[in-house]
Scaffold this motif. Structure first.
Motif, mmCIF file in Angstrom:
data_model
loop_
_atom_site.group_PDB
_atom_site.id
_atom_site.type_symbol
_atom_site.label_atom_id
_atom_site.label_comp_id
_atom_site.label_asym_id
_atom_site.label_seq_id
_atom_site.Cartn_x
_atom_site.Cartn_y
_atom_site.Cartn_z
ATOM 1 N N ALA A 1 -33.450 -3.072 46.307
ATOM 2 C CA ALA A 1 -32.287 -2.533 47.019
ATOM 3 C C ALA A 1 -31.980 -3.368 48.259
ATOM 4 N N PHE A 2 -30.728 -3.322 48.674
ATOM 5 C CA PHE A 2 -30.292 -3.942 49.924
ATOM 6 C C PHE A 2 -29.933 -2.840 50.916
ATOM 7 N N ILE A 3 -30.537 -2.884 52.100
ATOM 8 C CA ILE A 3 -30.116 -1.985 53.175
ATOM 9 C C ILE A 3 -28.743 -2.432 53.654
ATOM 10 N N SER A 4 -27.831 -1.473 53.844
ATOM 11 C CA SER A 4 -26.480 -1.813 54.286
ATOM 12 C C SER A 4 -26.163 -1.288 55.685
ATOM 13 N N ASN A 5 -26.958 -0.332 56.180
ATOM 14 C CA ASN A 5 -26.740 0.110 57.559
ATOM 15 C C ASN A 5 -27.854 1.051 57.981
ATOM 16 N N PRO B 1 -49.289 -9.441 50.156
ATOM 17 C CA PRO B 1 -48.159 -8.889 49.418
ATOM 18 C C PRO B 1 -48.136 -7.384 49.330
ATOM 19 N N THR B 2 -49.203 -6.712 49.671
ATOM 20 C CA THR B 2 -49.232 -5.270 49.484
ATOM 21 C C THR B 2 -49.049 -4.493 50.769
ATOM 22 N N GLU B 3 -49.013 -5.170 51.901
ATOM 23 C CA GLU B 3 -48.761 -4.455 53.144
ATOM 24 C C GLU B 3 -47.282 -4.104 53.214
ATOM 25 N N GLY B 4 -47.006 -2.826 53.184
ATOM 26 C CA GLY B 4 -45.631 -2.382 53.195
ATOM 27 C C GLY B 4 -44.964 -2.453 51.841
ATOM 28 N N ARG B 5 -45.660 -2.917 50.824
ATOM 29 C CA ARG B 5 -45.097 -3.019 49.486
ATOM 30 C C ARG B 5 -45.977 -2.235 48.529
ATOM 31 N N GLU B 6 -45.344 -1.431 47.713
ATOM 32 C CA GLU B 6 -46.096 -0.587 46.804
ATOM 33 C C GLU B 6 -45.442 -0.621 45.439
ATOM 34 N N ASN B 7 -45.852 -1.609 44.615
ATOM 35 C CA ASN B 7 -45.387 -1.697 43.234
ATOM 36 C C ASN B 7 -43.888 -1.510 43.104
ATOM 37 N N GLY B 8 -43.140 -2.453 43.644
ATOM 38 C CA GLY B 8 -41.697 -2.386 43.534
ATOM 39 C C GLY B 8 -41.011 -1.629 44.654
ATOM 40 N N TYR B 9 -41.757 -1.247 45.684
ATOM 41 C CA TYR B 9 -41.182 -0.507 46.802
ATOM 42 C C TYR B 9 -41.536 -1.191 48.112
ATOM 43 N N GLU B 10 -40.645 -1.082 49.073
ATOM 44 C CA GLU B 10 -40.886 -1.608 50.400
ATOM 45 C C GLU B 10 -40.684 -0.496 51.415
ATOM 46 N N THR B 11 -41.285 -0.655 52.578
ATOM 47 C CA THR B 11 -41.264 0.408 53.581
ATOM 48 C C THR B 11 -40.376 0.023 54.751
ATOM 49 N N PHE B 12 -39.449 0.899 55.060
ATOM 50 C CA PHE B 12 -38.610 0.763 56.251
ATOM 51 C C PHE B 12 -39.144 1.720 57.306
ATOM 52 N N LYS B 13 -39.346 1.220 58.521
ATOM 53 C CA LYS B 13 -39.853 2.061 59.607
ATOM 54 C C LYS B 13 -39.005 1.868 60.860
ATOM 55 N N HIS C 1 -28.948 3.609 55.045
ATOM 56 C CA HIS C 1 -28.102 3.435 53.866
ATOM 57 C C HIS C 1 -28.582 2.218 53.086
ATOM 58 N N TYR C 2 -28.695 2.361 51.797
ATOM 59 C CA TYR C 2 -29.034 1.209 50.965
ATOM 60 C C TYR C 2 -28.347 1.315 49.610
ATOM 61 N N GLU C 3 -28.237 0.152 48.937
ATOM 62 C CA GLU C 3 -27.542 0.075 47.659
ATOM 63 C C GLU C 3 -28.412 -0.680 46.654
ATOM 64 N N GLU C 4 -28.249 -0.336 45.387
ATOM 65 C CA GLU C 4 -28.986 -1.024 44.338
ATOM 66 C C GLU C 4 -28.237 -0.886 43.018
ATOM 67 N N LEU C 5 -28.438 -1.879 42.167
ATOM 68 C CA LEU C 5 -27.923 -1.825 40.809
ATOM 69 C C LEU C 5 -29.079 -1.424 39.902
ATOM 70 N N LEU C 6 -28.942 -0.281 39.250
ATOM 71 C CA LEU C 6 -30.038 0.238 38.433
ATOM 72 C C LEU C 6 -30.268 -0.655 37.220
ATOM 73 N N GLN C 7 -31.534 -0.911 36.935
ATOM 74 C CA GLN C 7 -31.909 -1.709 35.774
ATOM 75 C C GLN C 7 -32.318 -0.793 34.625
ATOM 76 N N ARG C 8 -31.922 -1.166 33.440
ATOM 77 C CA ARG C 8 -32.279 -0.380 32.251
ATOM 78 C C ARG C 8 -33.619 -0.874 31.706
ATOM 79 N N ARG C 9 -34.558 0.053 31.595
ATOM 80 C CA ARG C 9 -35.881 -0.258 31.047
ATOM 81 C C ARG C 9 -36.278 0.827 30.062
ATOM 82 N N LEU C 10 -36.777 0.409 28.939
ATOM 83 C CA LEU C 10 -37.241 1.346 27.919
ATOM 84 C C LEU C 10 -36.151 2.352 27.552
ATOM 85 N N GLY C 11 -34.908 1.870 27.547
ATOM 86 C CA GLY C 11 -33.804 2.693 27.103
ATOM 87 C C GLY C 11 -33.275 3.670 28.121
#
Length: 943
Positions: free
Chosen positions: A103-107, A142-154, A170-180
């Protein structure tokens, strides 16, 4: 990405702040109200006391609200949070939110007491200053603040005594299709129990929503595989509702329900999975305002045969659970191989061990049995020779392809797994990347998997990107076996290869990636671009691909229609919204920036990397995205500057619709075709606008009534009066202007100020002018009409679309839209003014009054003949016949009102309304006379 935002406050008294024991009383009332646990209250009191005592050492969170809108897979998310310091001294409050790494933070905005801080996206310098490094530094591992596809905003602030802080991310993302399925996830980890916790997700998919599901809350250890055991029922308090194309999901647990899930306030991930209707065609091409996005995900195709080499780390660091879980996953994966597939296995540490030398073997029961034995006997020892293992795997696959008459349409791939960094052989990352690329030579794809904290995730990510693959990272304490199996399921069923999507070169530009080596079952190919010729009525699309049985060529001409189904103005229940918030344009910008970042990551040329960085930075600044090359800097709003607080993107056109009012996300940043905002408003016809012209819509009668009020400058008109019942009053103050030349009026009047008052459940008022909005609900806030923003309280929401309109929603059941008419070079008879439209009146009572309010719950009847003759009520299908009659009659509350047929333009002249016009200041149409609707001052409620 960990973003720390720190601000320190001085001490200052503040009146009217929340009582220090609100949380204690609330929790106590909630517990006692739940009869099912009354017997347990006595046992819980000591724990509750400790909890409340612990709360005294930190500000409490009174509200945590997530609101998301997903439009055609593109998700806008707003997370708002309120923290209260009820203590006797200033205390630190930490707002923390895990967001998807993609995701991209937008504000981001913060309000502490009467001060507001807003985020401004700026370019990051090549060499950060010491201060910038402290505030935006990359994590050391790589794991400080990152948790398997997630990042931490503080964000950390100090809240003075008896005051509160409000945060909006506020953040935006384009959802990815996985496993249908598309999976939208919201992290709910407020770190404490919350008095008002709510998640609201709205989905609009014109293709049609299918397979909508909300599984139980997921904790961190379950992340990664896309599926979880025991996905049975939604979390408590979840409400799901949807039609063919619209869905709304809410999660609103009480404190007691939160306690049952997790007493520490870490509830988990709230997940929504769904898919859309699709068929074998060129896919779903959506076009809007000069941009297009193309979704391609065919189904019901036979799978392609695979040639796969598994390269598995068996170094000493894999000892224990990691190697055990890897073996378990491989046992299951081997069982899923198809009879037409071929495979081999390589184990590596400081030595490279190949199961079957110089060949790939077919899938047979005996070969599967022997492969399992080989995997079972793998033991952890030695170092990690990543380069040697990949070179061996690539040579094995290249030789097999060259020496065997394999199916030309089969898909070849390497699946590489490690838990560490290179320690044996070639250890320099750049050399390993170069060697791997030279060995693979674009003949097949490399998929990489990293387990644990010590893995070089950048190396694995770049190896996969450079060789048409994907990468996944898993934590040591997670269920690696299910994650590995889930990842294999994503790539285990290739359906097409060499997919190419083409559009005429003269019709499109700036198109994102349009060639894809493989398409895997359950995934999706997405392309986006800009139209060169916006006047064209169609876009030609061609998709070519290979399947196991045939070569596929799909062609179609997609209609380019400004009022097509992709414009959400036409969706029932989404009548209103922001004209400049083009979700397709933002999806294009999102994909383009992602591709620029990936291209830079793959490049070894310094000059090329700089060019790609500048392109990505420029686009990120244009669309207000926080990326690796942009940063979010907090600024305090000055005395005369109104910050873009809680900026929002609405999925519809500039307001809140009547049927699905909550379908809105956050605001597009400045610079995105502001000029079209005013063209895309569609709300109720019931309104007053212009000089001032009133329109009343009677849907059941299928006609409208209109009238004028010739007031005097300075007059204050009562438009809606329902103070005693719903607590709502709306007044409008007139301003004068000279009459235009050759006109019949002595002067013109317009609304210069609209005042909205509400006293339920608490008192608040809004004073709106073409320049600013003043909101006072105990705390006075001034907002500029030139900046898009959203401000929300418990019962009131104000949404500003810059230079276009303001939407006011009261208790989710009353909505008003105020249009802003602003002239850059006004003529002498023109004045900047406002128009008032009623979008949703469900919350107003049946006895509401005012010039507009008196008609909201009453119908009028149209009589067939003119006055002083016999009369007959007109049926709905006879109305057209009466238009030719110069004079007809309305029956209103027993009064007979002569009317004539007229046409009015509303919505800034964008829509024409046919109506029956009542003359003479609406004589006999309205109750009483014009003067009965004059208020003594803007805040006069008539009581």
């Amino acid at each position: 990405m960990i973003l720390w935002l720190c601000l320190c406050w001085g001490f200052s008294p503040s009146a009217g702040q929340p009582d220090s024991e609100l949380m204690a009383r609330y929790l106590e009332e909630q517990l006692l109200a739940d009869y099912s646990i009354v017997e347990q209250v006595a046992r819980r009191v000591p724990r509750q006391a400790k909890f409340l005592q612990r709360l005294e050492t930190r500000p409490r969170m009174s509200e945590f609200h997530v609101r998301s809108t997903i439009i055609s897979r593109y998700a806008f998310t707003t997370v708002s949070c309120t923290m209260v310091n009820s203590g006797s001294e200033a205390r630190e409050a930490v707002f923390e939110m895990q967001i998807p790494a993609a995701a991209f933070i937008s504000n981001f905005t913060m309000s502490i007491g009467n001060k507001t801080y807003y985020g401004e996206v700026t370019g990051k310098e090549k060499k950060n200053s010491t201060d910038d490094k402290e505030r935006h530094k990359k994590p050391p591992s790589p794991t400080e603040g990152r948790e398997n596809g997630y990042e931490t905003f503080k964000a950390s602030v100090f809240i003075p005594r008896k005051m509160q802080a409000r945060f909006a991310l506020h953040y935006e993302e384009l959802l990815q299709r996985r496993l249908g399925k598309y999976e939208y996830t919201v992290s709910i980890r407020p770190q404490q129990l919350v008095g008002r916790l709510r998640v609201e997700v709205n989905i609009l998919e014109n293709s049609g929503i299918v397979s909508l599901e909300v599984p139980p809350l997921r904790n961190s250890k379950q992340r990664g595989n896309g599926k979880a055991e025991g996905d049975v029922s939604p979390p408590p308090s979840t409400v799901i509702g949807h039609t063919k194309t619209l869905a709304k999901v809410t999660f609103n647990p009480s404190v007691v329900e939160q306690t049952r899930i997790a007493r520490n306030g870490i509830l988990g991930d709230f997940i929504i999975r769904y898919d859309v209707s699709r068929e074998l065609s060129v896919g779903d091409v959506q076009i809007l305002n000069g941009y297009f996005v193309h979704y391609f995900a065919p189904t019901d195709l036979p799978p392609l045969p695979k040639n796969v080499v598994f390269v598995l780390d068996s170094s000493a660091s894999m000892v224990g659970t990691k190697l055990k879980q890897t073996k378990e996953a491989l046992f299951t994966i081997l069982q899923d191989l198809r009879p037409e597939d071929h495979f081999n296995i390589i184990g590596f540490s400081n030595r490279i061990k190949v199961w079957q030398q110089d060949r790939l073997v077919p899938v047979t029961p005996n070969n599967i049995r022997d492969a399992k034995k080989y995997i079972h006997n793998m033991s952890p020892t030695g170092g990690t020779n990543i380069n040697g293992a990949l070179q061996t795997g690539a040579k094995l696959l290249n030789d097999y392809i060259a020496q065997n008459d394999i199916d030309a349409r089969s898909v070849s791939l390497i699946i590489f797994l490690t838990d560490g960094r290179p320690t044996v052989g070639e250890t320099q990352s750049s050399k390993i990347l170069s060697n791997t690329k030279d060995a693979i030579r674009d003949k097949f794809c490399l998929f990489t998997i990293g387990i644990g904290n010590d893995v070089d995730h950048k190396l694995l990510e770049r190896m996969a990107l450079e060789n048409c693959g994907m990468t996944r990272l898993f934590q040591e304490d997670e269920d690696a076996a299910s994650h590995l199996k889930g990842f294999y399921d994503e790539i285990g069923t290739p359906l097409l290869s060499d997919i190419r999507v083409d559009y005429p070169e003269d019709d499109v530009e700036q198109v994102t990636q349009n060639f894809f080596p493989n398409y895997f079952n359950g995934s999706e190919i997405i392309i986006a671009g800009k139209l060169i010729n916006r006047t064209s009525d169609k876009l030609h699309v061609e998709v070519t691909a290979s399947n196991s049985k045939k070569y596929i060529l799909l062609k179609t001409d997609v209609a380019i229609d400004l009022l097509s189904r992709n414009d959400i103005r036409g969706v029932p229940g989404l009548e209103d919204g922001k004209g400049d918030n083009n979700y397709i344009e933002r999806a294009w910008s999102y994909l383009t920036i992602k591709e620029l970042l990936n291209s830079r990551l793959k490049s070894d040329d310094i000059e090329e990397k700089d060019k790609l960085m500048e392109k990505a930075k420029s686009m990120a600044l244009a669309y207000n995205f926080v990326t690796p090359f942009t940063v979010l800097k907090m600024k305090e709003a000055g005395l005369h500057s109104e910050p873009p607080q809680e900026e929002f993107i609405s999925p519809s056109t500039d307001g809140i619709g009547e049927k699905v009012q909550s379908l809105q996300g956050h605001k597009a940043p400045p610079g995105i075709r502001r000029g079209q905002e005013k063209q895309r408003i569609k709300i109720s016809k019931t309104s007053v606008d212009g000089d001032p012209h009133f329109v009343i819509d009677f849907p059941s009668s299928k006609f409208s009534v209109c009238f004028n009020i010739d007031g005097e400058p300075g007059d204050i008109l009562r438009l809606v009066s329902d103070h005693k019942e719903s607590g709502v009053t709306v007044n409008g103050q007139l301003i004068g202007a000279p009459a235009p030349p050759n006109g019949h009026k002595k002067h013109r009047t317009y609304f210069s100020t609209i005042t909205i008052l509400s006293n339920k459940p608490e008192r608040s008022y809004l004073e709106i002018t073409p320049k600013r909005v003043i909101l006072d609900d105990g705390e006075r806030l001034v907002l500029s009409c030139g900046r898009s923003a959203v401000v929300r309280s418990r019962s009131l929401e104000v949404s500003i679309s810059a230079y276009s309109n303001i939407t006011v929603t009261i208790r989710d059941s009353i909505s008003f839209v105020i249009l802003i008419h602003h002239y850059k070079k006004p003529a002498p008879h023109q004045r900047n003014h406002l128009g008032f439209y009623i979008s949703n009146s469900k919350g107003l009572s049946s006895v509401s009054h005012g010039l507009l309010g008196q008609f909201l719950n009453h119908e009028v009847k149209l009589l067939q003949e003119s006055l002083n003759t016999s009369r007959q009520e007109v049926g709905q299908n006879q109305t057209e016949v009466l238009k030719a009659n110069p004079t007809n009659t309305l029956k209103v509350k027993g009064r007979l009102v002569p009317v004539v047929w007229k046409q009015r333009r509303i919505y800034n002249g964008q829509q024409e309304v046919d109506c029956w016009f009542a003359k003479n200041n609406a004589d006999k149409l309205i109750d009483g006379s014009y003067k009965d609707y004059l208020a003594s001052h803007p805040f006069d409620t008539g009581t």
